[in-house]
Design an enzyme around this catalytic site. Structure first.
Site, PDB file in Angstrom:
ATOM      1  CB  SER A 256      -1.073   0.164   1.224  1.00  0.00           C
ATOM      2  OG  SER A 256      -1.586   1.146   1.514  1.00  0.00           O
TER       3      SER A 256
ATOM      4  CE1 TYR B 260      -4.443  -1.927   5.699  1.00  0.00           C
ATOM      5  CE2 TYR B 260      -3.569   0.513   4.584  1.00  0.00           C
ATOM      6  CZ  TYR B 260      -3.870  -1.257   4.383  1.00  0.00           C
ATOM      7  OH  TYR B 260      -4.215  -1.588   3.194  1.00  0.00           O
TER       8      TYR B 260
ATOM      9  CE  LYS C 246      -1.602  -3.913   3.602  1.00  0.00           C
ATOM     10  NZ  LYS C 246      -2.458  -5.627   2.461  1.00  0.00           N
TER      11      LYS C 246
END
Length: 116
Positions: free
Chosen positions: A6, A19, A23
């Site tokens: 991401s 998060y 990633k």
């Protein structure tokens, strides 16, 4: 192998650091596996920006036009944008790419704020 990272792996965003860290780990895993599995296997990753999916609906639904206006390409990503990038990485056109993280974000990382 095409991993899914991401743009969050490459930037700092309040409230979703957990998060982004996962990633970033995928991006590093991509480079690590490329080094270990080459030349028999190519390993790359995609790093999408904000894409109009049901999963990300809460991030874009209320402010799509405002968010899109801040991107150099003036639109949010569509699932086909990511699919096309994956097709490129899986094709012979990418035969000399391994260990790379391909950012597909409509230019979001070009902004001075580092994202959307």
């Amino acid at each position: 192998i095409i991993n899914m990272s991401s743009v969050g792996a490459l930037s700092v965003e309040p409230g979703i650091g957990w998060y982004n860290v996962t990633k970033a780990a995928v991006a590093h895993l991509t480079r690590q596996l490329a080094g270990e599995l080459g030349p028999a296997v190519r390993v790359n990753a995609l790093a999408p920006g904000l894409v109009k999916t049901d999963f990300a609906r809460a991030l874009w639904e209320r402010g799509e036009e405002r968010i899109a206006a801040r991107l150099p390409l003036r639109r949010l990503g569509e699932p086909d944008d990511i699919a096309n990038a994956a097709l490129f990485l899986a094709s012979d056109a990418a035969s000399w790419l391994t260990g790379q993280v391909l950012v597909v974000d409509g230019g979001a990382l070009c902004n001075a704020s580092g994202g959307i």
